[in-house]
Design a protein around this motif. Structure first.
Motif, short mmCIF file in Angstrom:
data_model
loop_
_atom_site.label_atom_id
_atom_site.label_comp_id
_atom_site.label_asym_id
_atom_site.label_seq_id
_atom_site.Cartn_x
_atom_site.Cartn_y
_atom_site.Cartn_z
N CYS A 72 -19.54 92.49 49.95
CA CYS A 72 -20.39 91.84 48.94
C CYS A 72 -20.72 92.80 47.80
N LEU A 73 -21.04 94.04 48.15
CA LEU A 73 -21.37 95.03 47.13
C LEU A 73 -20.18 95.31 46.23
N ILE A 74 -19.00 95.43 46.81
CA ILE A 74 -17.79 95.69 46.02
C ILE A 74 -17.54 94.54 45.05
N ILE A 121 -27.10 98.39 34.79
CA ILE A 121 -28.16 98.56 35.80
C ILE A 121 -29.23 97.46 35.67
N ILE A 122 -29.52 97.00 34.45
CA ILE A 122 -30.48 95.90 34.31
C ILE A 122 -29.87 94.61 34.85
N SER A 123 -28.59 94.42 34.68
CA SER A 123 -27.92 93.25 35.25
C SER A 123 -27.97 93.29 36.77
N TYR A 124 -27.76 94.50 37.31
CA TYR A 124 -27.85 94.66 38.77
C TYR A 124 -29.26 94.35 39.25
N PHE A 125 -30.28 94.80 38.51
CA PHE A 125 -31.65 94.54 38.93
C PHE A 125 -31.98 93.05 38.88
N ILE A 126 -31.43 92.34 37.90
CA ILE A 126 -31.64 90.88 37.85
C ILE A 126 -31.06 90.24 39.11
N ALA A 150 -28.55 103.43 42.79
CA ALA A 150 -29.39 102.29 43.16
C ALA A 150 -28.66 101.36 44.12
N ALA A 151 -27.39 101.07 43.84
CA ALA A 151 -26.62 100.13 44.66
C ALA A 151 -26.43 100.65 46.08
N ILE A 152 -26.16 101.95 46.23
CA ILE A 152 -25.97 102.53 47.56
C ILE A 152 -27.26 102.54 48.36
N VAL A 153 -28.38 102.87 47.71
CA VAL A 153 -29.67 102.88 48.41
C VAL A 153 -30.04 101.47 48.88
N VAL A 154 -29.91 100.50 47.98
CA VAL A 154 -30.24 99.11 48.35
C VAL A 154 -29.30 98.59 49.43
#
Length: 367
Positions: free
Chosen positions: A111-113, A129-134, A36-40
């Motif tokens: 920023c991603l790192i 992953i839910i924390s990332y989505f928040i 998810a992080a790489i796609v976004v």
């Protein structure tokens, strides 16, 4: 002109789909988070100049910095309206032969790192992953797409507070200093660090202390100190330039403030119900208390509410902490809990999207 507005729909659909597959398994959660992080990251970094309100400004500044000697960047910082750290990074990128879009890919990677460091270092595996989505739902559209300096500064500020909670003051203050070099909003974190460093734990994580501090800030809000502070000659030009503009008036006590004050009081109340609280619990409490106080002190000054949103980054710890306090521990309970939170933040994502923060999506290679 081709438009790819469906790209925005990919973001919540992908993350929620991966969440529904992985939220009951720690290892799967980590793998899905990386996907998810790489796609976004690719979506954010590949956007064209017309996708958000600030890209053209950053593009023009990047080109201007090419012609400014390294030794004069500090002098031109106030003229250009961006901080020394960010301008120095742009200058270094131009010296290395990068164009604006390549620089943005590199900066977004930083920023991603920083974000993934917080998530993997401090958030339990099944909640990553839910924390990332928040984070994506609340901050992606206006931080990563528009206020890219603030994005990096907020994440460094969060790590700075976490390091202070781990009793690592030198690392904490170093990260704080770097954060300020990228966005002067981070100056507010200095007060937070001093409180964490010098107020003893028994006092700090106490419902009486929380209510006392909130009451003091509520009183200060009546005096409107921001209107005075912004006129002081030693304040950064990035703030003083807003004198006489509409950015110094408006309603600011909204939904984030309600969440902040409720969570701060709740976490203070429950702190002593358990023998020992982890760093994530302490950080969520500190960040929500800070967010509440900032919202009160700078009430009515929208441009300074970035400081509140800086502290509100701590909300990504909310699922893990809430589950630990209230939820019965079971695979099914965790699954339903996370999907319920995901539904709320899907709605929040589209609420932010409909506000006009970003425009029709067009990749940078399509002119």
């Amino acid at each position: 002109m081709y438009q790819f507005d469906y790209i925005y729909n990919v973001i919540p659909f992908l993350i929620v789909t991966l969440l529904s597959i992985s939220c009951i398994n720690k290892k799967a959660n980590e793998i899905c988070l990386f996907i998810a992080a790489i796609v976004v990251y690719g979506i954010v970094s590949s956007r064209g100049l017309g996708v958000d309100r600030d890209a053209l400004v950053y593009h023009s500044v990047f080109n201007a910095v090419r012609n400014i000697p390294f030794g004069e960047i500090s002098k031109y910082s106030s003229v250009i309206g961006q901080e020394v750290g960010f301008l120095s990074l742009e200058k270094l990128a131009s010296i290395c032969g990068l164009d604006f879009f390549e620089f943005r890919f590199a900066f977004n990677l930083l920023c991603l790192i920083a974000l993934l460091y917080i998530i993997f270092e401090y958030i339990p595996g099944k909640f990553r992953i839910i924390s990332y989505f928040i984070y994506v739902s609340m901050f992606l559209l206006f931080r990563d797409f528009t206020q890219i300096r603030l994005c990096f500064a907020c994440l460094l500020s969060a790590i700075s507070i976490l390091k202070m909670l781990e009793n690592k003051p030198y690392k904490s203050f170093l990260l704080f200093y770097i954060a300020v070099l990228f966005h002067n909003t981070s100056l507010i974190v200095f007060g937070v660090l001093l409180v964490v460093r010098f107020v003893n734990e028994k006092t700090l994580y106490n419902i009486k202390f929380a209510l006392f501090v909130i009451s003091i800030c509520a009183f200060l809000s009546i005096l409107k100190p921001a209107n005075y502070l912004i006129t002081l000659p030693f304040m950064p030009s990035q703030l003083t330039r807003y004198q006489g503009t509409n950015d110094l008036s408006g309603a600011t006590l909204g939904v984030n403030f309600i969440f902040s004050i409720v969570l701060a009081v709740l976490l203070a109340f429950y702190y002593n119900r358990k023998e020992k609280r982890n760093i994530g619990y302490k950080y969520l409490y500190i960040s929500m208390l800070g967010s509440t106080c900032i919202a009160l002190v700078f009430n009515g000054v929208p441009i300074l509410m970035r400081m509140q949103l800086l502290c509100f980054t701590g909300f990504i710890f909310f699922p893990a902490i809430l589950y630990d306090i209230f939820m019965k521990k079971s695979l099914l309970g965790n699954y339903i809990f996370q999907l319920a939170i995901a539904v709320v933040f899907v709605l929040n994502f589209y609420k932010n999207l409909s506000s006009g923060i970003v425009y029709a999506y067009v990749p940078f290679w399509i002119r």
